[in-house]
Write an enzyme that holds these catalytic residues in place. Structure first.
Site, PDB file in Angstrom:
ATOM      1  N   ARG A 170      29.652  50.497   9.420  1.00  0.00           N
ATOM      2  CA  ARG A 170      28.513  50.039   8.627  1.00  0.00           C
ATOM      3  C   ARG A 170      27.810  51.262   8.040  1.00  0.00           C
ATOM      4  O   ARG A 170      27.603  52.257   8.746  1.00  0.00           O
ATOM      5  CB  ARG A 170      27.534  49.254   9.504  1.00  0.00           C
ATOM      6  CG  ARG A 170      26.450  48.560   8.711  1.00  0.00           C
ATOM      7  CD  ARG A 170      25.443  47.863   9.607  1.00  0.00           C
ATOM      8  NE  ARG A 170      24.350  48.753   9.989  1.00  0.00           N
ATOM      9  CZ  ARG A 170      23.144  48.344  10.386  1.00  0.00           C
ATOM     10  NH1 ARG A 170      22.869  47.045  10.483  1.00  0.00           N
ATOM     11  NH2 ARG A 170      22.224  49.209  10.730  1.00  0.00           N
ATOM     12  N   TYR A 182      15.101  50.740   6.968  1.00  0.00           N
ATOM     13  CA  TYR A 182      15.842  50.178   8.092  1.00  0.00           C
ATOM     14  C   TYR A 182      17.219  50.840   8.231  1.00  0.00           C
ATOM     15  O   TYR A 182      17.915  51.042   7.239  1.00  0.00           O
ATOM     16  CB  TYR A 182      16.050  48.664   7.880  1.00  0.00           C
ATOM     17  CG  TYR A 182      17.130  48.124   8.780  1.00  0.00           C
ATOM     18  CD1 TYR A 182      16.862  47.872  10.120  1.00  0.00           C
ATOM     19  CD2 TYR A 182      18.431  47.947   8.317  1.00  0.00           C
ATOM     20  CE1 TYR A 182      17.860  47.437  10.968  1.00  0.00           C
ATOM     21  CE2 TYR A 182      19.437  47.507   9.158  1.00  0.00           C
ATOM     22  CZ  TYR A 182      19.144  47.262  10.481  1.00  0.00           C
ATOM     23  OH  TYR A 182      20.146  46.849  11.321  1.00  0.00           O
ATOM     24  N   ASP A 240      24.224  46.247   5.580  1.00  0.00           N
ATOM     25  CA  ASP A 240      23.221  45.246   5.961  1.00  0.00           C
ATOM     26  C   ASP A 240      22.042  45.318   5.001  1.00  0.00           C
ATOM     27  O   ASP A 240      21.317  46.315   4.968  1.00  0.00           O
ATOM     28  CB  ASP A 240      22.760  45.528   7.404  1.00  0.00           C
ATOM     29  CG  ASP A 240      21.964  44.386   8.010  1.00  0.00           C
ATOM     30  OD1 ASP A 240      21.489  43.516   7.238  1.00  0.00           O
ATOM     31  OD2 ASP A 240      21.817  44.352   9.250  1.00  0.00           O
ATOM     32  N   HIS A 242      19.493  43.379   5.233  1.00  0.00           N
ATOM     33  CA  HIS A 242      18.345  43.113   6.102  1.00  0.00           C
ATOM     34  C   HIS A 242      17.257  42.274   5.430  1.00  0.00           C
ATOM     35  O   HIS A 242      16.069  42.615   5.462  1.00  0.00           O
ATOM     36  CB  HIS A 242      17.779  44.408   6.680  1.00  0.00           C
ATOM     37  CG  HIS A 242      17.482  44.302   8.148  1.00  0.00           C
ATOM     38  ND1 HIS A 242      16.205  44.140   8.625  1.00  0.00           N
ATOM     39  CD2 HIS A 242      18.297  44.310   9.218  1.00  0.00           C
ATOM     40  CE1 HIS A 242      16.253  44.064   9.955  1.00  0.00           C
ATOM     41  NE2 HIS A 242      17.507  44.163  10.337  1.00  0.00           N
ATOM     42  N   GLU A 266      25.686  41.986   4.515  1.00  0.00           N
ATOM     43  CA  GLU A 266      24.989  41.162   5.505  1.00  0.00           C
ATOM     44  C   GLU A 266      23.551  40.871   5.090  1.00  0.00           C
ATOM     45  O   GLU A 266      22.888  41.738   4.506  1.00  0.00           O
ATOM     46  CB  GLU A 266      25.010  41.947   6.823  1.00  0.00           C
ATOM     47  CG  GLU A 266      24.242  41.305   7.952  1.00  0.00           C
ATOM     48  CD  GLU A 266      24.231  42.181   9.195  1.00  0.00           C
ATOM     49  OE1 GLU A 266      25.029  43.143   9.284  1.00  0.00           O
ATOM     50  OE2 GLU A 266      23.418  41.917  10.084  1.00  0.00           O
ATOM     51  N   GLU A 292      22.024  36.437  12.031  1.00  0.00           N
ATOM     52  CA  GLU A 292      21.565  37.061  13.279  1.00  0.00           C
ATOM     53  C   GLU A 292      20.196  36.550  13.719  1.00  0.00           C
ATOM     54  O   GLU A 292      19.866  36.636  14.893  1.00  0.00           O
ATOM     55  CB  GLU A 292      21.571  38.583  13.172  1.00  0.00           C
ATOM     56  CG  GLU A 292      20.498  39.151  12.270  1.00  0.00           C
ATOM     57  CD  GLU A 292      20.561  40.669  12.163  1.00  0.00           C
ATOM     58  OE1 GLU A 292      21.662  41.213  12.051  1.00  0.00           O
ATOM     59  OE2 GLU A 292      19.494  41.292  12.187  1.00  0.00           O
ATOM     60  N   ARG A 313      26.865  35.370  11.917  1.00  0.00           N
ATOM     61  CA  ARG A 313      26.329  36.544  12.602  1.00  0.00           C
ATOM     62  C   ARG A 313      25.560  36.250  13.882  1.00  0.00           C
ATOM     63  O   ARG A 313      24.929  37.149  14.461  1.00  0.00           O
ATOM     64  CB  ARG A 313      25.398  37.295  11.630  1.00  0.00           C
ATOM     65  CG  ARG A 313      26.111  38.047  10.558  1.00  0.00           C
ATOM     66  CD  ARG A 313      26.798  39.276  11.121  1.00  0.00           C
ATOM     67  NE  ARG A 313      25.870  40.356  11.401  1.00  0.00           N
ATOM     68  CZ  ARG A 313      25.967  41.185  12.434  1.00  0.00           C
ATOM     69  NH1 ARG A 313      26.933  41.059  13.312  1.00  0.00           N
ATOM     70  NH2 ARG A 313      25.102  42.154  12.600  1.00  0.00           N
ATOM     71  N   GLU A 369      30.154  43.564  16.125  1.00  0.00           N
ATOM     72  CA  GLU A 369      29.248  44.720  16.017  1.00  0.00           C
ATOM     73  C   GLU A 369      29.135  45.386  17.390  1.00  0.00           C
ATOM     74  O   GLU A 369      28.980  44.707  18.407  1.00  0.00           O
ATOM     75  CB  GLU A 369      27.866  44.243  15.548  1.00  0.00           C
ATOM     76  CG  GLU A 369      26.861  45.365  15.354  1.00  0.00           C
ATOM     77  CD  GLU A 369      25.499  44.825  14.871  1.00  0.00           C
ATOM     78  OE1 GLU A 369      25.194  43.652  15.151  1.00  0.00           O
ATOM     79  OE2 GLU A 369      24.772  45.573  14.213  1.00  0.00           O
ATOM     80  N   TRP A 432      11.124  42.431   6.595  1.00  0.00           N
ATOM     81  CA  TRP A 432      11.668  43.650   7.213  1.00  0.00           C
ATOM     82  C   TRP A 432      13.113  43.458   7.617  1.00  0.00           C
ATOM     83  O   TRP A 432      13.611  42.537   7.969  1.00  0.00           O
ATOM     84  CB  TRP A 432      10.866  44.063   8.444  1.00  0.00           C
ATOM     85  CG  TRP A 432      11.441  45.332   9.031  1.00  0.00           C
ATOM     86  CD1 TRP A 432      11.258  46.602   8.567  1.00  0.00           C
ATOM     87  CD2 TRP A 432      12.354  45.438  10.126  1.00  0.00           C
ATOM     88  NE1 TRP A 432      11.982  47.487   9.298  1.00  0.00           N
ATOM     89  CE2 TRP A 432      12.674  46.799  10.258  1.00  0.00           C
ATOM     90  CE3 TRP A 432      12.944  44.500  10.984  1.00  0.00           C
ATOM     91  CZ2 TRP A 432      13.540  47.276  11.238  1.00  0.00           C
ATOM     92  CZ3 TRP A 432      13.811  44.960  11.956  1.00  0.00           C
ATOM     93  CH2 TRP A 432      14.107  46.342  12.092  1.00  0.00           C
TER      94      TRP A 432
HETATM   95  O1  EZ4 Z   1      17.612  44.715  13.035  1.00  0.00           O
HETATM   96  O2  EZ4 Z   1      18.879  43.625  16.176  1.00  0.00           O
HETATM   97  O3  EZ4 Z   1      22.839  43.960  12.073  1.00  0.00           O
HETATM   98  N1  EZ4 Z   1      22.046  44.371  12.860  1.00  0.00           N
HETATM   99  C1  EZ4 Z   1      20.714  44.265  12.709  1.00  0.00           C
HETATM  100  C2  EZ4 Z   1      19.873  44.736  13.881  1.00  0.00           C
HETATM  101  C3  EZ4 Z   1      18.502  44.056  13.913  1.00  0.00           C
HETATM  102  C4  EZ4 Z   1      17.951  44.143  15.295  1.00  0.00           C
HETATM  103  C5  EZ4 Z   1      16.644  43.362  15.409  1.00  0.00           C
HETATM  104  O4  EZ4 Z   1      16.329  43.171  16.728  1.00  0.00           O
HETATM  105  O5  EZ4 Z   1      20.260  43.809  11.705  1.00  0.00           O
HETATM  106  O6  EZ4 Z   1      19.746  46.123  13.849  1.00  0.00           O
HETATM  107 CO    CO Z   2      21.774  42.730  10.644  1.00  0.00          CO
END
Ligand code: EZ4
Ligand code: CO
Length: 432
Positions: A170, A182, A240, A242, A266, A292, A313, A369, A432
């Site tokens: 990643r 992030y 990601d 995010h 992702e 996730e 996820r 992951e 976030w």
């Molecule tokens: O930000 O698990 O793909 N992984 C992620 C993680 C999340 C954290 C949040 O608790 O997006 O790093």
């Molecule tokens: Co993620």
């Protein structure tokens, strides 16, 4: 360590027995909160025929809510139940609460479910994956998290991950004009500390980060072009987003990244509105991974039935355990959607082991992951899974193959920790 324990003496004549005449009963359940490297919530269930099972209920930044849900509301219901009746216990906890779903509830149910699977597999004398149908593959392909503030640092990080054995990577980077993004390990966050293993920071208040979607969209394709030029076409690369883009922005990024052949993009947009993914899908062939932050199959209904994503996820820990994940992944399989089980450091080694047993057994496995835990975590959780040449394997110990050293756990008391949050340049809160 915080420890909530409800134990009852051995014997079958207890008033709390919901299932009279059962051959085996749960006699104790402990909720153990410990913080080696980070906070973890673990449920330990003990049966009167001498077995113990572990389940993970860790919910990053909200750990004590799950601990309370378990200790105050679930553990009293477990005492006297037949540990063999996993499906019945799952349905009982899901339906009897009346209030359905939600991350706290589903993490608590997951902790119970995984602990009962651990017990069942130990009682059978088999590694859990055998009870799930046996191995469908020799090992489980894992991806690691490379990141850097600039290209040289990112390339170094990718090389380090290749040296550690990762064969899928990643890629997250800093973006010019954004101070704290992030997923970039070396970058000091607003709290002044490095991300290192994961974004949650031990502090009384969450750290503030900043975000600018236009700057990100301009910067990222060039980063992937440079990574492909440096590392060639073979290496599977992931990214990601995010949850930060709107659907139309996500569609553009997916399209812009097509030349670099991502394994997945992702969380390209927040997905509470599943129909939003129709727009993204219409515009790009970049594979999409989502889920996730989801906690039941219903969060995926449109995404799966309309084949709007390519990878699921969810974490075993946040989606009701092995029982619910197996059903979710079997449903996804009918639509050629594969697994990409969430495995950040906020999943404990217990939750990770549960994921690995599922990964090995299901047919529609995609990728797992895998971020390494710190040394203190490895001291508390004794693990039998292995990582060799890019592949994880849960090992051959009966059960999950993870045990908790309770004395070690006691040395690491709970510490308040929060995930960061985002503000745009004008001060508006952003995802976030
Ligand atoms: O930000 O698990 O793909 N992984 C992620 C993680 C999340 C954290 C949040 O608790 O997006 O790093
Ligand atoms: Co993620």
């Amino acid at each position: 360590m915080l420890r909530y324990r409800l134990s009852r003496p051995r014997g079958r004549d207890r008033t709390r027995s919901y299932q009279k005449g059962t051959p085996v009963q749960i006699i104790a359940a402990d909720v153990i909160v410990t913080s080696p490297d980070r906070n973890f919530v673990t449920l330990k269930i003990t049966t009167d025929d001498g077995f113990t099972g572990l389940g993970d209920g860790t919910l990053n930044g909200r750990e004590l809510s799950v601990a309370s849900y378990l200790a105050d509301h679930v553990v009293p219901l477990l005492i006297g139940r037949d540990p063999q009746r996993i499906e019945d216990t799952w349905q009982f906890l899901y339906r009897s609460a009346y209030w359905r779903r939600g991350p706290v509830t589903m993490a608590a149910i997951a902790a119970v479910d995984v602990a009962l699977w651990d017990i069942k597999a130990k009682a059978a004398g088999m590694p859990l994956y055998q009870l799930l149908g046996g191995a469908s593959r020799n090992g489980v392909m894992a991806y690691g998290h490379a990141s850097g503030r600039d290209l040289p640092e990112l390339f170094d990080s990718i090389r380090r991950h290749l040296e550690l054995g990762y064969r899928s990577i990643r890629v997250q980077t800093s973006v010019p004009g954004i101070n704290a993004v992030y997923g970039v390990a070396a970058q000091p966050s607003a709290g002044g500390r490095r991300y290192d293993y994961e974004p949650a920071q031990r502090a009384a208040l969450p750290a503030e980060e900043d975000w600018d979607t236009r700057a990100y969209l301009r910067h990222l394709p060039g980063v992937f072009e440079a990574v492909r030029n440096e590392f060639g076409p073979e290496l599977p690369l992931l990214h990601d987003g995010h949850h930060r883009m709107t659907p139309i922005q996500a569609a553009r990024l997916g399209k812009d990244l097509e030349p670099y052949d991502l394994f997945w993009l992702e969380d390209c947009t927040p997905a509470e509105n599943q129909e939003a993914l129709r727009l993204v899908r219409r515009h790009t062939t970049t594979p999409l991974a989502i889920g996730e932050v989801f906690n039941t199959v219903w969060d995926y209904q449109t995404l799966i039935s309309e084949q709007l994503i390519d990878y699921v996820r969810s974490a075993v820990t946040h989606t009701g355990g092995i029982t619910a994940m197996r059903k979710l992944l079997d449903y996804a399989a009918q639509y050629q959607i594969k697994s990409g089980i969430h495995g950040p450091t906020d999943i404990s080694p217990v939750g990770m082991a549960a994921a690995l047993h599922l990964d090995l057994a299901i047919h529609n496995f995609g990728i797992q992951e895998y971020m390494r835990h710190g040394p203190a975590t490895d001291e508390v959780f004794l693990q039998s899974f292995s990582f060799t040449d890019g592949y994880l394997h849960p090992g051959e110990q009966p059960g999950l193959g993870v045990e908790l050293d309770e004395q070690a756990a006691a040395r690491f008391p709970y510490q308040p920790a929060y995930l960061p949050f985002n503000r745009l340049k004008d001060g508006t809160i952003h995802d976030w």
